[in-house]
Motif scaffolding. Structure first.
Motif, PDB file in Angstrom:
ATOM      1  N   ASP A 180     -26.896 -53.686 -50.926  1.00 38.24           N
ATOM      2  CA  ASP A 180     -26.731 -52.267 -50.573  1.00 38.24           C
ATOM      3  C   ASP A 180     -25.308 -51.868 -50.200  1.00 38.24           C
ATOM      4  OD1 ASP A 180     -29.510 -52.267 -50.819  1.00 38.24           O
ATOM      5  OD2 ASP A 180     -29.850 -52.264 -48.650  1.00 38.24           O
TER       6      ASP A 180
ATOM      7  N   ARG B 146     -24.437 -43.730 -53.723  1.00 38.53           N
ATOM      8  CA  ARG B 146     -24.712 -43.482 -52.305  1.00 38.53           C
ATOM      9  C   ARG B 146     -23.484 -43.740 -51.432  1.00 38.53           C
ATOM     10  NH1 ARG B 146     -30.297 -42.763 -51.655  1.00 38.53           N
ATOM     11  NH2 ARG B 146     -31.499 -43.446 -53.474  1.00 38.53           N
TER      12      ARG B 146
ATOM     13  N   ARG C 169     -19.332 -43.049 -50.337  1.00 39.26           N
ATOM     14  CA  ARG C 169     -18.422 -41.929 -50.199  1.00 39.26           C
ATOM     15  C   ARG C 169     -16.992 -42.446 -50.011  1.00 39.26           C
ATOM     16  NH1 ARG C 169     -22.291 -40.288 -51.948  1.00 39.26           N
ATOM     17  NH2 ARG C 169     -23.716 -38.661 -51.202  1.00 39.26           N
TER      18      ARG C 169
ATOM     19  N   THR D  62     -28.007 -45.804 -58.379  1.00 36.10           N
ATOM     20  CA  THR D  62     -28.593 -45.017 -57.286  1.00 36.10           C
ATOM     21  C   THR D  62     -29.600 -45.766 -56.435  1.00 36.10           C
ATOM     22  OG1 THR D  62     -30.418 -44.160 -58.643  1.00 36.10           O
ATOM     23  CG2 THR D  62     -28.360 -42.883 -58.637  1.00 36.10           C
TER      24      THR D  62
ATOM     25  N   HIS E 243     -31.211 -39.627 -44.400  1.00 43.04           N
ATOM     26  CA  HIS E 243     -29.970 -40.290 -44.002  1.00 43.04           C
ATOM     27  C   HIS E 243     -30.144 -41.805 -43.986  1.00 43.04           C
ATOM     28  CE1 HIS E 243     -28.606 -36.310 -42.814  1.00 43.04           C
ATOM     29  NE2 HIS E 243     -29.714 -36.173 -42.114  1.00 43.04           N
TER      30      HIS E 243
ATOM     31  N   TYR F 297     -30.486 -45.769 -44.674  1.00 43.06           N
ATOM     32  CA  TYR F 297     -31.269 -46.556 -45.619  1.00 43.06           C
ATOM     33  C   TYR F 297     -32.638 -45.967 -45.871  1.00 43.06           C
ATOM     34  CZ  TYR F 297     -27.639 -49.247 -43.586  1.00 43.06           C
ATOM     35  OH  TYR F 297     -26.434 -49.624 -43.092  1.00 43.06           O
TER      36      TYR F 297
ATOM     37  N   ALA G  84     -33.214 -43.130 -46.685  1.00 38.49           N
ATOM     38  CA  ALA G  84     -33.078 -42.246 -47.842  1.00 38.49           C
ATOM     39  C   ALA G  84     -33.377 -42.967 -49.147  1.00 38.49           C
ATOM     40  CB  ALA G  84     -31.670 -41.655 -47.876  1.00 38.49           C
ATOM     41  N   MET G  85     -33.228 -44.292 -49.169  1.00 36.17           N
ATOM     42  CA  MET G  85     -33.508 -45.039 -50.392  1.00 36.17           C
ATOM     43  C   MET G  85     -34.995 -45.052 -50.734  1.00 36.17           C
ATOM     44  SD  MET G  85     -31.015 -48.332 -50.138  1.00 36.17           S
ATOM     45  CE  MET G  85     -29.287 -48.247 -50.614  1.00 36.17           C
TER      46      MET G  85
ATOM     47  N   LEU H 254     -30.622 -36.900 -54.689  1.00 36.32           N
ATOM     48  CA  LEU H 254     -30.902 -37.949 -53.722  1.00 36.32           C
ATOM     49  C   LEU H 254     -31.415 -37.308 -52.441  1.00 36.32           C
ATOM     50  CD1 LEU H 254     -27.767 -40.233 -54.263  1.00 36.32           C
ATOM     51  CD2 LEU H 254     -30.067 -40.516 -55.212  1.00 36.32           C
TER      52      LEU H 254
ATOM     53  N   GLU I 140     -30.519 -36.890 -49.407  1.00 35.88           N
ATOM     54  CA  GLU I 140     -29.687 -36.037 -48.542  1.00 35.88           C
ATOM     55  C   GLU I 140     -29.611 -34.605 -49.051  1.00 35.88           C
ATOM     56  OE1 GLU I 140     -25.275 -37.124 -50.348  1.00 35.88           O
ATOM     57  OE2 GLU I 140     -26.154 -38.421 -48.828  1.00 35.88           O
TER      58      GLU I 140
END
Length: 394
Positions: free
Chosen positions: A93, A121, A123, A179, A199, A201, A203-204, A217, A219
Protein backbone atom coordinates in the motif's frame (compact mmCIF):
# COMPACT_ATOMS: atom_id res chain seq x y z
CA UNK A 1 -17.52 -5.25 20.55
CA UNK A 2 -19.02 -5.00 17.04
CA UNK A 3 -20.43 -8.21 15.62
CA UNK A 4 -18.20 -7.85 12.57
CA UNK A 5 -15.16 -7.68 14.82
CA UNK A 6 -16.27 -10.75 16.73
CA UNK A 7 -16.79 -12.62 13.47
CA UNK A 8 -13.38 -11.60 12.17
CA UNK A 9 -11.70 -12.68 15.39
CA UNK A 10 -13.52 -16.01 15.35
CA UNK A 11 -12.47 -16.65 11.75
CA UNK A 12 -8.86 -15.82 12.56
CA UNK A 13 -8.94 -18.13 15.58
CA UNK A 14 -10.00 -20.99 13.31
CA UNK A 15 -7.97 -20.11 10.22
CA UNK A 16 -4.48 -20.28 11.73
CA UNK A 17 -4.85 -23.70 13.45
CA UNK A 18 -6.53 -25.07 10.33
CA UNK A 19 -3.68 -23.92 8.09
CA UNK A 20 -1.10 -25.28 10.52
CA UNK A 21 -2.75 -28.71 10.44
CA UNK A 22 -2.91 -28.60 6.64
CA UNK A 23 0.78 -27.70 6.35
CA UNK A 24 0.28 -24.27 4.81
CA UNK A 25 3.01 -22.60 6.89
CA UNK A 26 6.80 -23.03 6.59
CA UNK A 27 8.44 -25.38 9.08
CA UNK A 28 10.10 -22.54 11.01
CA UNK A 29 6.67 -21.29 12.14
CA UNK A 30 6.21 -24.40 14.30
CA UNK A 31 9.77 -24.51 15.66
CA UNK A 32 11.55 -26.11 12.70
CA UNK A 33 14.61 -24.91 10.85
CA UNK A 34 14.91 -22.71 7.78
CA UNK A 35 16.38 -24.95 5.06
CA UNK A 36 19.04 -23.64 2.71
CA UNK A 37 17.25 -22.22 -0.35
CA UNK A 38 14.09 -21.28 1.53
CA UNK A 39 13.59 -17.50 1.47
CA UNK A 40 10.48 -16.41 3.39
CA UNK A 41 8.72 -13.42 1.86
CA UNK A 42 7.13 -11.41 4.67
CA UNK A 43 4.29 -8.97 4.10
CA UNK A 44 3.89 -5.80 6.19
CA UNK A 45 1.46 -2.90 6.00
CA UNK A 46 1.78 -0.18 8.65
CA UNK A 47 4.72 -0.28 11.05
CA UNK A 48 5.29 1.17 14.52
CA UNK A 49 8.49 1.45 16.58
CA UNK A 50 7.98 -1.26 19.19
CA UNK A 51 6.85 -4.20 17.06
CA UNK A 52 8.77 -3.39 13.90
CA UNK A 53 11.86 -2.53 15.93
CA UNK A 54 11.70 -5.92 17.63
CA UNK A 55 11.28 -7.69 14.29
CA UNK A 56 14.20 -6.04 12.51
CA UNK A 57 16.43 -6.53 15.57
CA UNK A 58 15.64 -10.23 15.47
CA UNK A 59 16.69 -10.37 11.83
CA UNK A 60 19.85 -8.33 12.27
CA UNK A 61 20.98 -9.98 15.52
CA UNK A 62 20.72 -13.42 13.94
CA UNK A 63 22.54 -12.69 10.70
CA UNK A 64 19.59 -12.55 8.32
CA UNK A 65 20.04 -10.63 5.08
CA UNK A 66 17.24 -8.86 3.20
CA UNK A 67 17.35 -9.35 -0.54
CA UNK A 68 16.66 -6.88 -3.31
CA UNK A 69 13.98 -7.83 -5.81
CA UNK A 70 16.58 -8.53 -8.47
CA UNK A 71 18.48 -10.86 -6.12
CA UNK A 72 15.26 -12.64 -5.22
CA UNK A 73 14.10 -12.92 -8.83
CA UNK A 74 17.44 -14.29 -10.01
CA UNK A 75 17.27 -16.86 -7.23
CA UNK A 76 13.78 -17.91 -8.25
CA UNK A 77 15.00 -18.43 -11.79
CA UNK A 78 17.93 -20.50 -10.53
CA UNK A 79 20.40 -18.04 -12.04
CA UNK A 80 22.19 -17.64 -8.69
CA UNK A 81 21.89 -19.42 -5.35
CA UNK A 82 20.09 -17.76 -2.48
CA UNK A 83 22.41 -16.82 0.40
CA UNK A 84 21.91 -18.44 3.77
CA UNK A 85 19.39 -16.85 6.10
CA UNK A 86 17.90 -14.65 3.40
CA UNK A 87 14.49 -12.98 3.58
CA UNK A 88 12.48 -10.63 1.41
CA UNK A 89 10.61 -7.85 3.23
CA UNK A 90 7.57 -6.52 1.35
CA UNK A 91 5.28 -3.65 2.33
CA UNK A 92 1.83 -3.27 0.79
CA UNK A 93 0.00 0.00 0.00
CA UNK A 94 2.87 2.48 0.54
CA UNK A 95 1.69 3.58 3.98
CA UNK A 96 3.02 6.75 5.58
CA UNK A 97 4.68 5.02 8.54
CA UNK A 98 7.26 3.56 6.17
CA UNK A 99 8.75 7.05 5.95
CA UNK A 100 8.38 8.03 9.59
CA UNK A 101 9.28 4.70 11.25
CA UNK A 102 10.12 1.96 8.75
CA UNK A 103 12.98 3.54 6.84
CA UNK A 104 14.92 4.73 9.92
CA UNK A 105 14.70 1.29 11.57
CA UNK A 106 15.71 -0.56 8.41
CA UNK A 107 18.73 1.71 7.94
CA UNK A 108 19.85 1.22 11.54
CA UNK A 109 19.88 -2.54 11.09
CA UNK A 110 21.34 -2.69 7.58
CA UNK A 111 18.17 -4.01 5.98
CA UNK A 112 16.07 -3.04 2.97
CA UNK A 113 12.57 -3.64 1.66
CA UNK A 114 10.15 -3.53 -1.26
CA UNK A 115 7.09 -1.28 -1.26
CA UNK A 116 4.07 -1.91 -3.48
CA UNK A 117 2.51 1.48 -4.30
CA UNK A 118 -1.01 2.52 -5.27
CA UNK A 119 -0.30 5.61 -7.42
CA UNK A 120 -3.90 6.87 -7.73
CA UNK A 121 -4.18 7.16 -3.94
CA UNK A 122 -0.92 9.06 -3.49
CA UNK A 123 -0.40 12.80 -3.46
CA UNK A 124 2.43 15.23 -4.01
CA UNK A 125 3.30 17.27 -0.90
CA UNK A 126 5.99 19.80 -1.83
CA UNK A 127 7.98 21.48 0.90
CA UNK A 128 9.89 20.12 3.89
CA UNK A 129 9.69 16.36 4.29
CA UNK A 130 7.81 14.99 7.28
CA UNK A 131 9.73 14.23 10.51
CA UNK A 132 10.92 10.69 11.20
CA UNK A 133 11.93 8.51 14.11
CA UNK A 134 15.47 9.88 13.71
CA UNK A 135 14.14 13.38 14.37
CA UNK A 136 12.18 12.16 17.38
CA UNK A 137 15.17 10.34 18.89
CA UNK A 138 17.35 13.44 18.58
CA UNK A 139 14.74 15.81 20.01
CA UNK A 140 14.01 17.65 16.77
CA UNK A 141 10.30 16.84 16.82
CA UNK A 142 7.52 15.74 19.12
CA UNK A 143 6.05 12.20 19.06
CA UNK A 144 2.72 12.98 17.39
CA UNK A 145 3.83 13.76 13.81
CA UNK A 146 5.93 10.59 13.80
CA UNK A 147 3.77 8.09 15.67
CA UNK A 148 0.45 9.39 14.34
CA UNK A 149 1.76 9.90 10.82
CA UNK A 150 -0.98 7.82 9.19
CA UNK A 151 -3.85 9.82 10.64
CA UNK A 152 -5.54 12.24 8.27
CA UNK A 153 -3.69 13.19 5.10
CA UNK A 154 -0.55 11.23 5.97
CA UNK A 155 -2.00 7.77 5.42
CA UNK A 156 0.11 7.15 2.33
CA UNK A 157 3.62 8.11 1.31
CA UNK A 158 3.94 11.29 -0.72
CA UNK A 159 5.69 11.20 -4.07
CA UNK A 160 8.45 13.36 -2.62
CA UNK A 161 9.06 10.78 0.11
CA UNK A 162 9.10 7.98 -2.45
CA UNK A 163 11.70 9.83 -4.50
CA UNK A 164 13.89 10.42 -1.43
CA UNK A 165 13.64 6.79 -0.29
CA UNK A 166 14.38 5.50 -3.78
CA UNK A 167 17.53 7.65 -3.93
CA UNK A 168 18.63 6.37 -0.53
CA UNK A 169 18.13 2.74 -1.55
CA UNK A 170 16.19 1.84 1.60
CA UNK A 171 13.19 0.72 -0.40
CA UNK A 172 12.42 -0.37 -3.93
CA UNK A 173 9.03 0.73 -5.28
CA UNK A 174 6.80 -1.51 -7.34
CA UNK A 175 3.15 -1.88 -8.35
CA UNK A 176 0.07 -2.65 -6.26
CA UNK A 177 -2.08 -1.66 -9.29
CA UNK A 178 -3.22 1.86 -10.04
CA UNK A 179 -6.16 2.19 -7.64
CA UNK A 180 -6.26 -0.97 -5.46
CA UNK A 181 -9.94 -0.94 -6.31
CA UNK A 182 -13.01 -2.93 -5.45
CA UNK A 183 -15.99 -3.07 -7.79
CA UNK A 184 -19.70 -3.69 -7.31
CA UNK A 185 -20.62 -7.13 -8.63
CA UNK A 186 -24.33 -7.59 -7.81
CA UNK A 187 -27.40 -5.50 -6.84
CA UNK A 188 -27.17 -6.57 -3.21
CA UNK A 189 -26.99 -3.83 -0.58
CA UNK A 190 -23.99 -4.12 1.77
CA UNK A 191 -23.87 -0.67 3.40
CA UNK A 192 -23.48 3.06 2.77
CA UNK A 193 -20.62 5.53 2.41
CA UNK A 194 -20.19 7.26 5.76
CA UNK A 195 -17.58 9.86 6.78
CA UNK A 196 -14.95 7.48 8.16
CA UNK A 197 -14.92 5.45 4.94
CA UNK A 198 -13.70 8.36 2.82
CA UNK A 199 -10.21 8.61 4.33
CA UNK A 200 -7.11 6.51 4.90
CA UNK A 201 -7.14 2.77 4.38
CA UNK A 202 -10.86 2.39 5.01
CA UNK A 203 -11.32 4.14 1.66
CA UNK A 204 -9.85 1.11 -0.09
CA UNK A 205 -12.89 -0.92 0.95
CA UNK A 206 -15.29 1.43 -0.85
CA UNK A 207 -15.93 0.19 -4.40
CA UNK A 208 -15.46 2.49 -7.36
CA UNK A 209 -18.48 4.63 -8.18
CA UNK A 210 -19.04 5.72 -11.78
CA UNK A 211 -20.27 9.32 -12.03
CA UNK A 212 -20.21 11.51 -15.10
CA UNK A 213 -18.15 9.08 -17.15
CA UNK A 214 -15.35 8.56 -14.63
CA UNK A 215 -14.68 6.37 -11.63
CA UNK A 216 -14.59 8.09 -8.25
CA UNK A 217 -12.49 6.93 -5.31
CA UNK A 218 -14.02 7.07 -1.84
CA UNK A 219 -12.79 10.57 -0.99
CA UNK A 220 -14.86 11.95 -3.88
CA UNK A 221 -17.97 9.81 -3.37
CA UNK A 222 -21.03 11.50 -1.85
CA UNK A 223 -22.03 10.53 1.67
CA UNK A 224 -24.91 8.09 1.74
CA UNK A 225 -23.98 6.40 -1.53
CA UNK A 226 -25.07 2.74 -1.34
CA UNK A 227 -22.28 0.15 -1.19
CA UNK A 228 -23.25 -3.07 -2.95
CA UNK A 229 -21.76 -6.57 -2.90
CA UNK A 230 -18.20 -6.17 -4.16
CA UNK A 231 -15.00 -7.95 -5.16
CA UNK A 232 -11.43 -6.87 -5.98
CA UNK A 233 -11.03 -5.38 -9.45
CA UNK A 234 -8.33 -7.97 -10.14
CA UNK A 235 -10.77 -10.82 -9.59
CA UNK A 236 -12.57 -12.42 -12.53
CA UNK A 237 -15.89 -10.86 -11.50
CA UNK A 238 -17.71 -8.61 -13.94
CA UNK A 239 -18.52 -5.17 -12.60
CA UNK A 240 -22.13 -4.20 -11.91
CA UNK A 241 -22.84 -0.61 -12.96
CA UNK A 242 -25.78 0.50 -10.83
CA UNK A 243 -28.29 3.06 -12.07
CA UNK A 244 -28.03 6.44 -10.36
CA UNK A 245 -31.61 6.81 -9.11
CA UNK A 246 -31.25 4.94 -5.80
CA UNK A 247 -27.90 6.57 -5.14
CA UNK A 248 -29.33 10.00 -5.82
CA UNK A 249 -32.19 9.44 -3.38
CA UNK A 250 -29.85 8.32 -0.59
CA UNK A 251 -27.38 11.14 -1.17
CA UNK A 252 -30.21 13.68 -1.15
CA UNK A 253 -31.55 12.30 2.14
CA UNK A 254 -28.12 12.59 3.79
CA UNK A 255 -27.62 16.13 2.46
CA UNK A 256 -31.04 17.17 3.75
CA UNK A 257 -30.15 15.69 7.13
CA UNK A 258 -27.03 17.81 7.50
CA UNK A 259 -24.36 15.82 5.70
CA UNK A 260 -21.99 14.38 8.30
CA UNK A 261 -24.49 15.32 11.03
CA UNK A 262 -26.90 12.79 9.52
CA UNK A 263 -24.66 9.97 10.76
CA UNK A 264 -24.91 11.09 14.39
CA UNK A 265 -28.47 9.79 14.41
CA UNK A 266 -28.38 6.23 15.85
CA UNK A 267 -31.01 5.21 13.29
CA UNK A 268 -29.22 6.61 10.24
CA UNK A 269 -28.63 3.23 8.63
CA UNK A 270 -32.18 2.03 9.18
CA UNK A 271 -33.46 5.23 7.58
CA UNK A 272 -31.35 4.71 4.47
CA UNK A 273 -32.21 1.02 4.23
CA UNK A 274 -35.90 1.86 4.30
CA UNK A 275 -35.29 4.30 1.47
CA UNK A 276 -33.52 1.65 -0.60
CA UNK A 277 -36.11 -1.03 0.19
CA UNK A 278 -38.73 0.90 -1.75
CA UNK A 279 -36.63 1.11 -4.91
CA UNK A 280 -35.24 -1.72 -7.07
CA UNK A 281 -31.45 -1.71 -7.60
CA UNK A 282 -31.18 -1.73 -11.37
CA UNK A 283 -28.11 -1.63 -13.55
CA UNK A 284 -25.99 -3.65 -15.94
CA UNK A 285 -22.96 -5.92 -15.91
CA UNK A 286 -19.88 -4.84 -17.80
CA UNK A 287 -18.76 -6.91 -20.78
CA UNK A 288 -15.62 -9.07 -20.70
CA UNK A 289 -14.05 -6.50 -23.02
CA UNK A 290 -14.76 -3.69 -20.56
CA UNK A 291 -13.25 -5.79 -17.77
CA UNK A 292 -10.12 -6.34 -19.85
CA UNK A 293 -9.76 -2.63 -20.64
CA UNK A 294 -10.15 -1.67 -16.97
CA UNK A 295 -7.63 -4.26 -15.80
CA UNK A 296 -5.13 -3.28 -18.47
CA UNK A 297 -5.32 0.32 -17.29
CA UNK A 298 -4.81 -0.73 -13.64
CA UNK A 299 -1.66 -2.63 -14.55
CA UNK A 300 -0.04 -0.40 -17.18
CA UNK A 301 -0.74 3.03 -15.70
CA UNK A 302 0.60 1.97 -12.32
CA UNK A 303 3.90 1.01 -13.96
CA UNK A 304 4.06 4.29 -15.86
CA UNK A 305 3.44 6.45 -12.78
CA UNK A 306 5.97 4.65 -10.57
CA UNK A 307 8.69 4.59 -13.22
CA UNK A 308 8.21 8.30 -13.89
CA UNK A 309 8.79 9.12 -10.22
CA UNK A 310 11.59 6.68 -9.38
CA UNK A 311 13.39 6.48 -12.71
CA UNK A 312 13.57 2.70 -12.33
CA UNK A 313 11.65 -0.17 -13.92
CA UNK A 314 8.45 -1.22 -12.16
CA UNK A 315 8.09 -4.81 -13.33
CA UNK A 316 7.05 -6.47 -10.08
CA UNK A 317 3.39 -6.67 -9.05
CA UNK A 318 1.48 -7.40 -5.87
CA UNK A 319 -2.19 -8.28 -6.31
CA UNK A 320 -4.58 -6.32 -4.06
CA UNK A 321 -6.26 -8.57 -1.51
CA UNK A 322 -4.04 -11.36 -2.91
CA UNK A 323 -6.68 -11.84 -5.60
CA UNK A 324 -6.07 -12.44 -9.30
CA UNK A 325 -8.39 -14.02 -11.83
CA UNK A 326 -7.24 -15.56 -15.11
CA UNK A 327 -7.71 -12.28 -17.00
CA UNK A 328 -5.62 -10.28 -14.51
CA UNK A 329 -2.87 -12.91 -14.56
CA UNK A 330 -2.73 -12.93 -18.34
CA UNK A 331 -2.72 -9.14 -18.60
CA UNK A 332 0.01 -8.86 -15.96
CA UNK A 333 2.27 -10.94 -18.18
CA UNK A 334 1.32 -8.89 -21.23
CA UNK A 335 1.99 -5.65 -19.33
CA UNK A 336 5.59 -6.73 -18.72
CA UNK A 337 5.49 -7.84 -15.09
CA UNK A 338 8.05 -10.56 -14.35
CA UNK A 339 6.87 -11.39 -10.83
CA UNK A 340 3.54 -11.29 -9.02
CA UNK A 341 3.25 -11.52 -5.25
CA UNK A 342 0.26 -13.15 -3.58
CA UNK A 343 -0.59 -14.39 -0.07
CA UNK A 344 -0.95 -18.11 0.51
CA UNK A 345 -0.52 -20.02 -2.74
CA UNK A 346 -2.09 -23.48 -3.01
CA UNK A 347 0.63 -26.13 -3.06
CA UNK A 348 3.41 -23.62 -2.32
CA UNK A 349 4.44 -22.99 1.28
CA UNK A 350 7.61 -21.08 0.33
CA UNK A 351 8.47 -20.07 -3.23
CA UNK A 352 11.83 -21.64 -4.11
CA UNK A 353 14.10 -21.79 -7.13
CA UNK A 354 11.93 -23.10 -9.95
CA UNK A 355 8.65 -21.86 -8.42
CA UNK A 356 6.25 -19.79 -10.51
CA UNK A 357 7.51 -16.18 -10.32
CA UNK A 358 3.99 -14.96 -11.13
CA UNK A 359 2.49 -16.65 -8.05
CA UNK A 360 4.86 -15.94 -5.17
CA UNK A 361 3.79 -17.08 -1.71
CA UNK A 362 4.08 -14.68 1.24
CA UNK A 363 3.64 -14.97 4.98
CA UNK A 364 2.44 -12.37 7.50
CA UNK A 365 4.89 -10.20 9.41
CA UNK A 366 3.67 -11.67 12.71
CA UNK A 367 5.91 -14.68 12.09
CA UNK A 368 9.28 -12.88 11.67
CA UNK A 369 10.32 -13.61 15.25
CA UNK A 370 9.70 -17.33 14.75
CA UNK A 371 12.76 -17.53 12.49
CA UNK A 372 15.57 -19.58 14.06
CA UNK A 373 18.01 -17.64 16.21
CA UNK A 374 18.58 -16.00 19.57
CA UNK A 375 15.41 -14.53 21.03
CA UNK A 376 13.14 -16.74 18.96
CA UNK A 377 9.60 -16.60 20.35
CA UNK A 378 6.96 -19.31 20.45
CA UNK A 379 4.04 -19.65 18.08
CA UNK A 380 1.71 -19.41 21.08
CA UNK A 381 3.16 -16.00 21.97
CA UNK A 382 2.76 -14.80 18.38
CA UNK A 383 -0.86 -15.93 18.18
CA UNK A 384 -1.68 -14.33 21.53
CA UNK A 385 -0.33 -10.99 20.26
CA UNK A 386 -2.16 -11.41 16.96
CA UNK A 387 -5.53 -12.15 18.55
CA UNK A 388 -5.12 -9.44 21.20
CA UNK A 389 -4.51 -6.91 18.43
CA UNK A 390 -7.60 -8.02 16.56
CA UNK A 391 -9.73 -7.79 19.68
CA UNK A 392 -8.54 -4.22 20.29
CA UNK A 393 -9.54 -3.26 16.74
CA UNK A 394 -12.96 -4.92 16.88
Amino acid sequence: MALSGMAGGAWEALEVPRDLVMGRYPAFVTGGELPQGDVPVFVFHSVEPETFGRQVRHLADNGYVSLSLDEYYQGLLGARPFPERAVLLTFDDGRGSLWSVGAPLLRRHGLKGVVFLVPARMRSRPGPLSPTLDDLDTGRTTPEPVLAREAGDGAFLSWEEVEALARAGTFEFQSHTLTHARIHVAPVLAGFVRPELRHGYAAMDVPLVAVGGRDLLAEEVDLGTPILASAPRTSEELRFFEDADVRSACVAAVAAGGGEAFFRDPDWEARLRRLVAGRPLRGRLESPGERESALRRELTEARTAIEARTGRPAVHLCYPWHTAGPTARRLAREAGYVTAFCGKVPGTVVSRAGSDPLAIARIGEDYVELLPGRGRVSLVAVLQRKWARRLRRA
